[in-house]
Motif scaffolding. Sequence first.
Motif, PDB file in Angstrom:
ATOM      1  N   MET A   1       0.851  -1.142   0.091  1.00 34.24           N
ATOM      2  CA  MET A   1      -0.018   0.062   0.118  1.00 34.24           C
ATOM      3  C   MET A   1       0.814   1.252   0.177  1.00 34.24           C
ATOM      4  SD  MET A   1      -2.970   1.141   2.672  1.00 34.24           S
ATOM      5  CE  MET A   1      -3.853  -0.206   2.309  1.00 34.24           C
ATOM      6  N   GLY A   2       0.810   2.164  -0.877  1.00 31.64           N
ATOM      7  CA  GLY A   2       1.618   3.386  -0.912  1.00 31.64           C
ATOM      8  C   GLY A   2       1.275   4.213   0.306  1.00 31.64           C
ATOM      9  N   GLN A   3       2.348   5.182   0.613  1.00 31.83           N
ATOM     10  CA  GLN A   3       2.089   6.048   1.537  1.00 31.83           C
ATOM     11  C   GLN A   3       1.338   7.393   1.198  1.00 31.83           C
ATOM     12  OE1 GLN A   3       5.668   7.731   2.833  1.00 31.83           O
ATOM     13  NE2 GLN A   3       5.069   8.454   4.805  1.00 31.83           N
ATOM     14  N   ASN A   4       0.153   7.960   2.090  1.00 30.12           N
ATOM     15  CA  ASN A   4      -0.647   8.684   1.755  1.00 30.12           C
ATOM     16  C   ASN A   4       0.084  10.088   2.266  1.00 30.12           C
ATOM     17  OD1 ASN A   4      -2.938  10.222   1.328  1.00 30.12           O
ATOM     18  ND2 ASN A   4      -4.029   9.622   3.001  1.00 30.12           N
ATOM     19  N   LEU A   5       0.421  10.925   1.143  1.00 27.88           N
ATOM     20  CA  LEU A   5       1.148  12.159   1.642  1.00 27.88           C
ATOM     21  C   LEU A   5       0.276  13.378   1.563  1.00 27.88           C
ATOM     22  CD1 LEU A   5       4.494  11.595  -0.309  1.00 27.88           C
ATOM     23  CD2 LEU A   5       4.108  11.316   2.106  1.00 27.88           C
ATOM     24  N   LYS A   6       0.272  14.073   2.515  1.00 26.30           N
ATOM     25  CA  LYS A   6      -0.769  15.192   2.588  1.00 26.30           C
ATOM     26  C   LYS A   6       0.013  16.218   1.919  1.00 26.30           C
ATOM     27  CE  LYS A   6      -2.969  14.329   6.877  1.00 26.30           C
ATOM     28  NZ  LYS A   6      -3.710  15.137   8.081  1.00 26.30           N
ATOM     29  N   THR A   7      -0.733  17.018   1.031  1.00 26.03           N
ATOM     30  CA  THR A   7      -0.331  18.308   0.261  1.00 26.03           C
ATOM     31  C   THR A   7      -1.104  19.175   0.759  1.00 26.03           C
ATOM     32  OG1 THR A   7      -2.245  18.008  -1.223  1.00 26.03           O
ATOM     33  CG2 THR A   7      -0.099  16.853  -1.872  1.00 26.03           C
ATOM     34  N   PRO A   8      -0.456  20.599   0.909  1.00 29.13           N
ATOM     35  CA  PRO A   8      -1.047  21.843   1.424  1.00 29.13           C
ATOM     36  C   PRO A   8      -2.302  22.129   0.761  1.00 29.13           C
ATOM     37  CG  PRO A   8       1.311  22.046   1.004  1.00 29.13           C
ATOM     38  CD  PRO A   8       0.777  20.800   0.419  1.00 29.13           C
ATOM     39  N   ARG A   9      -3.176  22.334   1.692  1.00 29.26           N
ATOM     40  CA  ARG A   9      -4.651  22.853   1.330  1.00 29.26           C
ATOM     41  C   ARG A   9      -4.614  24.172   0.379  1.00 29.26           C
ATOM     42  NH1 ARG A   9      -8.851  26.083   3.416  1.00 29.26           N
ATOM     43  NH2 ARG A   9      -7.587  26.466   5.311  1.00 29.26           N
ATOM     44  N   GLN A  10      -5.205  23.985  -0.616  1.00 30.59           N
ATOM     45  CA  GLN A  10      -5.129  25.367  -1.951  1.00 30.59           C
ATOM     46  C   GLN A  10      -6.144  26.148  -1.267  1.00 30.59           C
ATOM     47  OE1 GLN A  10      -4.918  24.019  -5.951  1.00 30.59           O
ATOM     48  NE2 GLN A  10      -2.973  23.145  -5.685  1.00 30.59           N
ATOM     49  N   LEU A  11      -5.689  27.469  -1.664  1.00 29.70           N
ATOM     50  CA  LEU A  11      -6.562  28.756  -1.363  1.00 29.70           C
ATOM     51  C   LEU A  11      -6.452  29.458  -2.340  1.00 29.70           C
ATOM     52  CD1 LEU A  11      -5.462  29.415   2.399  1.00 29.70           C
ATOM     53  CD2 LEU A  11      -7.387  28.170   1.828  1.00 29.70           C
ATOM     54  N   ARG A  12      -7.980  30.037  -2.839  1.00 24.55           N
ATOM     55  CA  ARG A  12      -7.783  31.186  -3.761  1.00 24.55           C
ATOM     56  C   ARG A  12      -7.601  32.379  -3.229  1.00 24.55           C
ATOM     57  NH1 ARG A  12     -13.987  30.337  -4.933  1.00 24.55           N
ATOM     58  NH2 ARG A  12     -13.826  30.451  -2.564  1.00 24.55           N
ATOM     59  N   PRO A  13      -7.291  33.603  -4.144  1.00 28.59           N
ATOM     60  CA  PRO A  13      -6.997  34.812  -3.502  1.00 28.59           C
ATOM     61  C   PRO A  13      -8.350  35.264  -2.766  1.00 28.59           C
ATOM     62  CG  PRO A  13      -6.432  34.820  -5.929  1.00 28.59           C
ATOM     63  CD  PRO A  13      -6.848  33.341  -5.678  1.00 28.59           C
ATOM     64  N   VAL A  14      -9.467  34.824  -3.295  1.00 31.35           N
ATOM     65  CA  VAL A  14     -10.595  35.703  -2.554  1.00 31.35           C
ATOM     66  C   VAL A  14     -10.657  34.806  -1.076  1.00 31.35           C
ATOM     67  CG1 VAL A  14     -12.185  33.649  -3.182  1.00 31.35           C
ATOM     68  CG2 VAL A  14     -13.208  35.826  -2.452  1.00 31.35           C
ATOM     69  N   ASP A  15      -9.945  33.513  -0.991  1.00 26.94           N
ATOM     70  CA  ASP A  15     -10.035  32.997   0.463  1.00 26.94           C
ATOM     71  C   ASP A  15      -9.338  33.734   1.414  1.00 26.94           C
ATOM     72  OD1 ASP A  15     -11.719  30.990  -0.346  1.00 26.94           O
ATOM     73  OD2 ASP A  15     -10.148  29.898  -1.303  1.00 26.94           O
ATOM     74  N   LEU A  16      -8.067  34.428   0.815  1.00 24.40           N
ATOM     75  CA  LEU A  16      -7.219  34.963   1.593  1.00 24.40           C
ATOM     76  C   LEU A  16      -7.870  36.485   2.027  1.00 24.40           C
ATOM     77  CD1 LEU A  16      -5.166  32.811   0.993  1.00 24.40           C
ATOM     78  CD2 LEU A  16      -3.299  34.468   0.695  1.00 24.40           C
ATOM     79  N   ALA A  17      -8.416  37.142   0.756  1.00 27.98           N
ATOM     80  CA  ALA A  17      -8.953  38.339   1.095  1.00 27.98           C
ATOM     81  C   ALA A  17     -10.250  38.310   2.134  1.00 27.98           C
ATOM     82  CB  ALA A  17      -9.298  38.825  -0.140  1.00 27.98           C
ATOM     83  N   ARG A  18     -10.982  37.366   2.116  1.00 28.29           N
ATOM     84  CA  ARG A  18     -12.118  37.295   2.965  1.00 28.29           C
ATOM     85  C   ARG A  18     -11.793  37.237   4.201  1.00 28.29           C
ATOM     86  NH1 ARG A  18     -14.111  32.595   1.324  1.00 28.29           N
ATOM     87  NH2 ARG A  18     -15.418  33.434  -0.441  1.00 28.29           N
ATOM     88  N   GLY A  19     -12.478  38.257   5.017  1.00 23.81           N
ATOM     89  CA  GLY A  19     -12.320  38.187   6.560  1.00 23.81           C
ATOM     90  C   GLY A  19     -11.256  39.266   6.966  1.00 23.81           C
ATOM     91  N   HIS A  20     -10.291  40.020   5.835  1.00 21.49           N
ATOM     92  CA  HIS A  20      -9.600  41.131   5.971  1.00 21.49           C
ATOM     93  C   HIS A  20     -10.029  42.320   5.346  1.00 21.49           C
ATOM     94  CE1 HIS A  20      -6.636  38.613   7.880  1.00 21.49           C
ATOM     95  NE2 HIS A  20      -6.525  37.598   7.007  1.00 21.49           N
ATOM     96  N   GLY A  21     -11.193  42.454   4.488  1.00 22.92           N
ATOM     97  CA  GLY A  21     -11.584  43.348   4.213  1.00 22.92           C
ATOM     98  C   GLY A  21     -10.858  43.926   2.945  1.00 22.92           C
ATOM     99  N   LEU A  22     -10.199  43.094   2.416  1.00 21.22           N
ATOM    100  CA  LEU A  22      -9.318  43.156   1.074  1.00 21.22           C
ATOM    101  C   LEU A  22      -9.841  42.618  -0.261  1.00 21.22           C
ATOM    102  CD1 LEU A  22      -5.996  41.888   2.691  1.00 21.22           C
ATOM    103  CD2 LEU A  22      -6.797  44.466   2.582  1.00 21.22           C
TER     104      LEU A  22
END
Length: 237
Positions: A1-22
């Motif tokens: 069975m191959g090892q399950n490697l976690k990859t960083p969760r991807q975010l869109r620009p709107v995901d970063l902007a949301r919550g900061h009023g940007l």
Amino acid sequence: MGQNLKTPRQLRPVDLARGHGLSTQAVRNYEEAGILPAATRSPHGYRAYTPLHADALRAFLALVPGHGHRTAAAIMRAVNRGAAEDAFRLVDESHAQLLEDRRTLGAVESALRDLEPVPLPESGGTFIGPLAAKLGIRPATLRKWEDAGLVRPHRDPRTGYRVYDGAAVRDARLTGQLRRGGYLLEQIAPLIGRVRAAGGVEPLEAALHDWHGRLSARGRALLAGAAALDAYLRARG
């Protein structure tokens, strides 16, 4: 069975902007300015951010209130290019500036406490010689302070002599106190301007109280910025 490697969760620009009023454009601008690390791109050219970018954005926005936009941006750029020592130096410089501002405020308050009225002749003014003697300085020093805009005597229309009214005496007295405290003329000039803008020493009390408040707020902001920057450094590993 191959090892399950976690990859960083991807975010869109709107995901970063949301919550900061940007706007999403602001997020993209921050990346282009080096405030955020470079994002990966999809085959179609779309930016893919990660939680690390979110940490970077939080750190930058936390740094701005204490350091100002330019220095906060320089700190983040230094961290993102792997020059942590440069970032720490910039942080130290902001703390040193805050300490210097606190010392300046203390000097002003001390000078104002020690400020005593200089008795004026009945005519309502005094001349350069008597005033210099009263302050324990040379007349040439008073003329130098006048050239620097710190003292503003007027001229007697009949004789052309300098006449120092109450406001000019007050400014000379305050300048003398600050000079004895080790302050340069260019450092004293804005403080004399504050006294003049306030209309005298007494109304300056409210301004000094406000000054204290702003310095305290800046100190708290520097602490908050340091905590967010430390979190980002830990996230970078």
